[in-house]
Design an enzyme around this catalytic site. Structure first.
Site: not given
Ligand code: GRF
Length: 186
Positions: A12-14, A85, A87-88, A104, A145
């Site tokens: 969940g870093s994003n 991960l 599929l929606i 992605h 994607d």
């Molecule tokens: C990211 O690399 C994103 O591109 C992919 O999954 C990863 C998620 O990383 N879809 P995080 O959980 O946000 O650290």
């Protein structure tokens, strides 16, 4: 106020970057975090920020439309996938047409599709001796994607870069751009 949901299953870093980016925003509120893993790190991040979380099981996700009611309850009008991960399913794509984006960790259409996630992507980029890689933010449709691309950013791949080096550089781009692009779309 635009209410958005983040779907995430991993560290969940994003998701963290998006939450932090909008935490004082008068325009955008992260109203819900959805995960398919009850022990996902992203749930702790959400809770620390007082954001409601919803954990969903495979059967509920694919065989019911219960999630739509949850999203409506939180008045969610836009969804950002960040390391989600699964599929929606079609009902969700239809409910959020051009209102759901994914990030992605490569320059689509290269290195996308089923099985192309996490380190698999960066290992493939390394194996192909690509001179560059990057990130793609795209709308979500019913195929992995394949939705229309909203934004890409690039970074060089040096001959000595390992897949882990590539992953780090790509993640830096993700953290920088994903919140900004969501803000722009909204
Ligand atoms: C990211 O690399 C994103 O591109 C992919 O999954 C990863 C998620 O990383 N879809 P995080 O959980 O946000 O650290």
């Amino acid at each position: 106020m635009h209410h958005i949901a983040i779907f995430a299953s991993g560290t969940g870093s994003n998701a963290r970057k998006i939450i932090e980016y909008f935490q004082d925003s008068p325009v955008v509120q992260v109203a819900l975090v959805v995960s398919n893993k009850k022990d996902a790190g992203v749930l702790d991040i959400a809770k620390a920020h007082g954001i409601p979380v919803y954990v969903i099981g495979r059967q509920s996700f694919y065989e019911t439309e219960d999630l739509l009611a949850v999203l409506q309850q939180h008045r969610v009008e836009f969804i950002a996938l960040a390391g989600f991960l699964w599929l929606i399913p079609a009902y969700l794509v239809r409910a959020y047409p051009r209102r759901m984006v994914n990030i992605h960790p490569a320059l689509l259409p290269k290195y996308g599709g089923k099985g192309m996630y996490g380190m698999h992507v960066h290992e493939a980029v390394r194996a192909a001796d690509e001179p560059e890689t990057g990130i793609t933010i795209h709308y979500v449709n019913e195929h992995y994607d394949e939705g229309d691309i909203v934004f890409q950013a690039r970074c060089p791949v040096a001959p000595h870069d390992t897949p882990a080096d590539i992953a780090r550089n790509v993640l830096t781009l993700e953290h920088l751009y994903y919140p900004q692009i969501i803000a722009q779309i909204l």
